[in-house]
Design an enzyme around this catalytic site. Sequence first.
Site, PDB file in Angstrom:
ATOM      1  N   GLY A  48       3.924  14.086  20.468  1.00  0.00           N
ATOM      2  CA  GLY A  48       4.004  15.532  20.408  1.00  0.00           C
ATOM      3  C   GLY A  48       5.304  16.127  19.929  1.00  0.00           C
ATOM      4  N   GLU A 102      11.408  16.805  24.066  1.00  0.00           N
ATOM      5  CA  GLU A 102       9.999  16.806  24.464  1.00  0.00           C
ATOM      6  C   GLU A 102       9.291  18.000  23.829  1.00  0.00           C
ATOM      7  OE1 GLU A 102       7.392  15.301  25.161  1.00  0.00           O
ATOM      8  OE2 GLU A 102       7.507  14.777  27.279  1.00  0.00           O
ATOM      9  N   ASP A 103       7.991  17.853  23.589  1.00  0.00           N
ATOM     10  CA  ASP A 103       7.221  18.973  23.040  1.00  0.00           C
ATOM     11  C   ASP A 103       6.943  20.020  24.101  1.00  0.00           C
ATOM     12  OD1 ASP A 103       5.429  17.360  24.447  1.00  0.00           O
ATOM     13  OD2 ASP A 103       3.882  17.401  22.919  1.00  0.00           O
ATOM     14  N   ASP A 106       5.284  20.538  31.421  1.00  0.00           N
ATOM     15  CA  ASP A 106       4.375  21.329  32.271  1.00  0.00           C
ATOM     16  C   ASP A 106       4.526  20.870  33.716  1.00  0.00           C
ATOM     17  OD1 ASP A 106       2.925  18.944  31.788  1.00  0.00           O
ATOM     18  OD2 ASP A 106       1.469  19.952  30.537  1.00  0.00           O
ATOM     19  N   LYS A 134       5.996  25.223  30.747  1.00  0.00           N
ATOM     20  CA  LYS A 134       5.022  25.949  31.561  1.00  0.00           C
ATOM     21  C   LYS A 134       5.550  26.003  32.996  1.00  0.00           C
ATOM     22  CE  LYS A 134       0.844  24.493  29.057  1.00  0.00           C
ATOM     23  NZ  LYS A 134      -0.443  23.765  29.227  1.00  0.00           N
ATOM     24  N   PHE A 155      -4.003  25.686  27.943  1.00  0.00           N
ATOM     25  CA  PHE A 155      -4.020  24.548  27.031  1.00  0.00           C
ATOM     26  C   PHE A 155      -3.761  25.054  25.620  1.00  0.00           C
ATOM     27  CE2 PHE A 155      -5.724  21.370  24.203  1.00  0.00           C
ATOM     28  CZ  PHE A 155      -5.169  20.218  24.732  1.00  0.00           C
ATOM     29  N   ILE A 156      -2.830  24.385  24.925  1.00  0.00           N
ATOM     30  CA  ILE A 156      -2.442  24.812  23.585  1.00  0.00           C
ATOM     31  C   ILE A 156      -2.459  23.650  22.600  1.00  0.00           C
ATOM     32  CG2 ILE A 156      -1.038  26.750  24.360  1.00  0.00           C
ATOM     33  CD1 ILE A 156       1.382  24.841  23.990  1.00  0.00           C
ATOM     34  N   ASP A 162      -1.600  18.407  20.494  1.00  0.00           N
ATOM     35  CA  ASP A 162      -2.934  18.116  19.974  1.00  0.00           C
ATOM     36  C   ASP A 162      -4.039  18.347  20.987  1.00  0.00           C
ATOM     37  OD1 ASP A 162      -3.964  14.893  20.798  1.00  0.00           O
ATOM     38  OD2 ASP A 162      -2.090  15.732  21.543  1.00  0.00           O
ATOM     39  N   ARG A 168      -2.084  18.697  15.536  1.00  0.00           N
ATOM     40  CA  ARG A 168      -0.636  18.487  15.520  1.00  0.00           C
ATOM     41  C   ARG A 168       0.016  19.095  14.275  1.00  0.00           C
ATOM     42  NH1 ARG A 168       0.753  14.979  19.586  1.00  0.00           N
ATOM     43  NH2 ARG A 168      -0.758  13.394  20.155  1.00  0.00           N
TER      44      ARG A 168
END
Length: 177
Positions: A48, A102-103, A106, A134, A155-156, A162, A168
């Site tokens: 990610g 990190e992407d 959460d 998040k 959720f994104i 992805d 992605r």
Amino acid sequence: MEKITIKDKSFRLSISENEVIQAVINVAKKMNEGLKNVDPLFICVLNGAFMFAADLMKYINFPCEITFIKLSSYQGLYSTGEVKEIIGLNESVIGRNVVIIEDIVDTGVTMERILESLSSKGVQSVKIATFLQKPDAMTRKITVDYVGIKIPNDFIVGYGLDYNGYGRNLRAIYTVI
């Protein structure tokens, strides 16, 4: 595009490409101020974070190294709660200042696992940089040092994130409808 469909899910635009790039630039500016004399090793968490890391490196203006690890904790729309190491760290981190890229942070479960692993390997210091955070989903006490954008617990997809391997490549962020 305001709306997209990936497989069996529909998504709406929530963060534009321009907002994405501005967030990356803002994170880089903070890093350029705080890390310029630290000689950090950046560790990008695949898959990610690859887009965030690539764009971020374009705006970092001090010498640094980057390496990659691959972990997995998601299946479909949900975190499994189990973190699997797919590709581990090959570089020595003993006495190094590390920045994890990190992407998204959460729950913090994946980051907690990474921090425990790095601590056992003898790092001098660890900073965390995430494109998205998040806060409402956080279940672990993790301090994130650099945050691009804070978002709701939805959720994104897009910009490296992805849905079952797809999405992605999108330049913007989309939220499931």
